[in-house]
Design an enzyme around this catalytic site. Structure first.
Site, PDB file in Angstrom:
ATOM      1  N   SER A 115       1.019  -1.147   0.002  1.00 47.91           N
ATOM      2  CA  SER A 115      -0.006   0.126   0.088  1.00 47.91           C
ATOM      3  C   SER A 115       0.897   1.155   0.042  1.00 47.91           C
ATOM      4  O   SER A 115       1.750   1.418   0.940  1.00 47.91           O
ATOM      5  CB  SER A 115      -1.015   0.123   1.309  1.00 47.91           C
ATOM      6  N   HIS A 252       3.363  -0.865 -16.759  1.00 42.36           N
ATOM      7  CA  HIS A 252       3.241  -0.968 -15.213  1.00 42.36           C
ATOM      8  C   HIS A 252       2.590  -2.416 -14.860  1.00 42.36           C
ATOM      9  O   HIS A 252       1.367  -2.805 -15.462  1.00 42.36           O
ATOM     10  CB  HIS A 252       2.620  -0.078 -14.535  1.00 42.36           C
ATOM     11  N   GLU A 354      -1.934  10.869  12.054  1.00 39.99           N
ATOM     12  CA  GLU A 354      -2.381   9.669  12.668  1.00 39.99           C
ATOM     13  C   GLU A 354      -1.716   8.471  11.911  1.00 39.99           C
ATOM     14  O   GLU A 354      -1.510   7.267  12.432  1.00 39.99           O
ATOM     15  CB  GLU A 354      -3.915   9.277  12.826  1.00 39.99           C
ATOM     16  N   PHE A 379     -10.174   8.643  15.602  1.00 40.79           N
ATOM     17  CA  PHE A 379      -9.300   9.104  14.889  1.00 40.79           C
ATOM     18  C   PHE A 379      -8.405   7.896  14.167  1.00 40.79           C
ATOM     19  O   PHE A 379      -7.403   8.281  13.447  1.00 40.79           O
ATOM     20  CB  PHE A 379      -8.280  10.407  15.323  1.00 40.79           C
TER      21      PHE A 379
END
Lengths: 614, 614
Positions: A115, A252, A354, A379
């Site tokens: 990610s 890609h 965060e 959060f």
């Protein structure tokens, strides 16, 4: 290694990228090819790593933030002798540890990537551990894509790395211009990256990423730069070395059409061995440990569980020298500030960032530090992808979220965690805890430090009565039957603030002659299925009450536990079903139907239903 | 309004901030006081807004990214006559729309704030709508805190605003130096913000945020700046005007101790009325609409539902001029590129910046554009806080996540969405859909455009057989019983890829004399409880199968639906219980126990259990 051999090594990495992607019939060889020279110089001349002892604190760390360039990483492993050629060619196969994106299933990988925009924030955590905690000269090298520079998390990392003066951190920015679908916003305008990085306090070096001499100088300069991190901004060519795909869109994430031709064009198979230098032996700093003296609270006192968290964590920090804490600029609300005051060397302020906070915690634990991260529970949703990836990193992460549910009152829904239990239950390897009183909180905080995986503790803003004695024990996976009798007609299952509402409801039901069992499910995952199944069998009727939305929370966890045991009971879920708004805590518990009065009403309704025998 | 009166208006805003926080006994008056002059000049002399028609496309928009400074926003509303003084003093009470943080329950608020770092990304969406779609001269003003500059999402917005040349967007940066807990990383070094903003392509103006003449000039300059957005970087003092709290830590989020003294120090109550200028009447651009001609697929063909999404969305775009799409640099994987090619004026590339992508969608829908946002389903986790806040914004948001579950194969767990159903089910007002074939996908895509709230569609990477005719209808909240007979001994409940596995399992069970009902739960939330309850009653045994972790997904949704109806059935949940790794799709479906073979085995096991009558 000298320039000529480095160039050859870069070509070897390209050839091996093409080869293993061809074997897998998938992968991202063109993304590995752009960074091959950058990695050749690094591993041959700068990287210090003991492949036989990958967890040594003295080791440098290499993070492939562009995790899709895994062919390149595995080509490095082959060159160092860590894996065989045969293993390389098992790339992406079910029985291989060489997955599509790197994970710590590979012994020489600390953190999972794939990610995008996570490698640098993770590197910041590792860099803080090395510089401020271990106090060792080990370095962190992050291979970074240019497309992923669009992720905001990267800029959180840029700011924090400079703030913590991480001169042990080097980002190697592989500017090959092309993302998956087309050109990046910045293209090959390297000066834009330079200006941004400088504005965030970094030292910058711009180079041709295929010029091994320039790369060599850049890394040497990075190693000499004091007081701030360095980014090497490298102009590269995607698919470099194979004309058919060089600098072409549309290549890609694809194995090459004609791998044999490409290998020939690249000069054929090579078997250059890289002897990666081992770091010098050194001792990491450690902090003293002692006896654990958790805070103790008097039964009947009113104490917020978030405060008990802070007090317990400070005590845990005194008992265990490996405990470290981070917080997202709300430590006076989460009470992490009590730890910060007691153990300032082991507290790192992460400000309102965060993603960086969770990534720092993952990085710190990757270096063996037992890290607690806190913010408002709502959060943690900002860092959900980082938590998901932390599970893939096999991280031991302790997350503590305060201000749960509508019981926070006037601040309104933006500050109310109402999806947190559902989202965190769904994370692989997770544990979800919600204490209802201060003594229970203290015990669970201590237990968290020894629990593997992603452990989430949900704390409450308002004071709640202490109902458990300080000597009682609570274990992950347990529950507490607070009230029970032989005539229980119904079971009330609460967690956190709703335990107290359930107790009040049981009182009023008792006056009407309805005896209710009350169970405190402080461990929502793993859940104490046995106790719940026994209650289902004994009472046949269950009301679950949660300060959370109805999907995926306590109620669903109870239903799932009963289903697993083949138990059928009549279960009624009370939860927050409307979008809440500001108001006083009691007003809100009532308005959204989870206070004692609504619990008693639901119980009465169930008890009045015709009995279905199971 | 002239300088003297502007100064008075600023003091009025401060007084009103103190007053309403005092009435509520909570709130963040010191945060409102730092920005009072900035807002006085804005609303008196620059902001164009029709309070009687807040949804007019010609209106400017004002976003309080620092939503905790709501006392200031409500003080503005009082000054404009939008609310009465009595209403102001109901601040944070249960019956008031003036919540702790602003939400669209207030007619003059477009988007909820309160989770920091979201206002600017939302403003980018609104700015794109105004400039590129509506093509109106309306402006977007974002009042921005300095603490929240640490959020990476802010830098996503900085980059995208410059990329889209949003000269209609002005960020007003209230640099009061103090966060909740202490000083920011940057403090009052305004030049650092300037350098960063310039490096991201913005025009910058540094001012004293309490000098109304300087503020006036800055806004005029912003309005005249062409081709790029402007940030006004204002040096301010937190708690300005009340010596006891001015520039003092420890006064974040607290009503003042002595509000009457403070009001006196500020010069007492004022009743200055602000006549906010209305925008000139103009017509927003619109795009032609036509007849909806969804793509049609032949039963038996193999088509990926992600591809059907792209084709259906392109068709929907032709039928409806209000449909817009954004994607996070993976449009050739999600197939949003088909829409981009068909309707290039209504497609906005958001690059690898999922927070900005979702925020843009929220901003676009706030201006009436029917917006679809797509990326890999796993990567919506990056924007989970934005999705949560979008629900509080009462947004109509269409999210389409591809690459669901282990069925993606070789790329590995970082790319596999396995928590998405749980996390998105838990969002208030959400709808969660997962089609299993191309015709069903097309119908659901069309239905999404008319569904309120947060609508999530999960699409599959691999091709799956088309099993429904193109003329069949599918509705949100529905399901499809694909196979049934009078002798059904068990029900198999699938969704997406597991529907096909369930069908294969039913075939093999039938050979053994076990007839299975097969239900396609393509609408996971809302779920078709009636059909599931009927199946429970008829067959008594249910196997649910999902390409997702076991918590909070399809299985839990089914259990919850049965519990609501008081139905008891023996339910066995099949889901991915281990951390998956790379491999071929079929290999992974088998390895994690959700393929036809495992379904059949589970069914056999349940059928062999002694019957429990309900």
């Amino acid at each position: 290694m000298e320039a000529n051999e480095l160039r050859e090594l870069g070509q070897q990495f390209r050839v091996d990228s093409v080869r293993c992607a061809a074997a897998a019939k998938s992968g991202h060889p063109s993304s590995g090819m752009s960074a091959a020279d950058l990695m050749a110089v690094l591993v041959a001349n700068h990287y210090r790593f003991d492949f036989d002892n990958p967890k040594r604190a003295e080791n440098d760390r290499l993070i492939f933030s562009k995790g899709h360039a895994s062919t390149l990483l595995y080509a490095i492993f082959r060159a160092t002798g860590a894996i065989t050629d045969e293993e390389l060619l098992q790339y992406r196969q079910f029985d291989s540890i060489l997955e599509g994106h790197p994970t710590p299933r590979i012994p020489w990988v600390d953190v999972a990537t794939g990610s995008l925009g996570q490698g640098l924030p993770l590197g910041v955590g590792i860099g803080i551990a090395a510089k401020q905690l271990d106090q060792l000269p080990s370095r962190v090298w992050v291979l970074h894509g240019d497309s992923e520079m669009a992720e905001g998390s990267v800029w959180e990392a840029f700011e924090h790395a400079a703030h913590y003066e991480l001169d042990n951190l080097t980002a190697i920015l592989d500017v090959n211009r092309l993302g998956q679908r087309g050109e990046t916003m910045v293209g090959w305008n390297l000066d834009i990256y330079r200006d941004r990085a400088q504005a965030f306090g970094w030292h910058t070096i711009e180079i041709d990423g295929h010029d091994v001499d320039a790369i060599e100088s850049a890394y040497a300069e990075a190693e000499q730069t004091k007081g701030r991190p360095t980014v090497v901004i490298a102009h590269t060519i995607k698919g470099k070395g194979v004309k058919a795909i060089e600098n072409q869109p549309g290549w890609h994430g694809k194995a090459l059409d004609n791998p044999d031709d490409a290998i020939e064009e690249l000069g054929g198979l090579r078997n250059i061995h890289v002897d990666v230098a081992r770091p010098e032996t050194a001792e990491a700093r450690s902090f003293p440990s002692g006896k654990l003296e958790l805070p103790r609270y008097e039964v009947g006192d009113e104490v917020a569980t978030r405060k008990a968290y802070g007090e317990a964590l400070a005590a845990l920090g005194s008992a265990r020298g490996d405990v470290v804490a981070v917080d997202g600029e709300v430590s006076n609300s989460t009470f992490a500030d009590l730890f910060a005051k007691a153990h300032p060397e082991r507290y790192f302020e992460m400000y309102i960032a965060e993603q960086q906070m969770v990534a720092a915690a993952v990085g710190l634990q990757a270096r063996g530090w037992n890290t607690f991260a806190s913010t408002f529970a709502a959060f943690f949703s900002r860092a959900y992808d980082f938590i998901r990836m932390a599970a893939i990193s096999r991280a031991n992460l302790r997350l503590v979220g305060s201000h749960a549910g509508v019981s926070i009152g006037e601040d309104g829904p933006s500050q109310m965690a109402l999806e947190d239990i559902a989202s965190l239950r769904a994370v692989h390897s997770s544990t979800v805890l919600q204490p209802c009183d201060a003594n229970q909180t203290a015990k669970l905080v201590a237990a968290m430090a020894d629990t593997e995986g992603i452990v989430f503790l949900r704390t409450l803003r308002p004071n709640t009565p202490v109902i458990y004695a300080a000597d009682e024990d609570f274990r992950v996976g347990g529950s507490r039957v607070i009230r029970t009798s032989d005539e229980d007609a119904i079971t009330l299952v609460g967690s956190g603030v709703t335990v107290h509402e359930a107790l009040k409801a049981a009182d009023s039901l008792e006056e009407e002659g309805i005896t209710a069992r009350v169970i405190d499910v402080y461990s929502i995952k793993p859940i104490d299925a046995e106790t719940l199944q026994a209650a289902a069998e004994a009472t046949g009727r269950i009301v679950t009450i949660e300060d959370h939305y109805p999907e995926g929370g306590l109620g669903d966890a109870v239903l799932s536990a009963l289903a697993e045991g083949g138990e059928s009971a009549r279960v009624l879920k009370l939860a927050v079903t409307e979008m809440p708004h500001s108001g006083k805590p009691d007003e809100l518990l009532s308005a959204y139907g989870i206070d004692a009065e609504h619990i008693a009403a639901a119980a009465r309704q169930l008890v009045a239903e015709p009995v279905t025998t199971s």
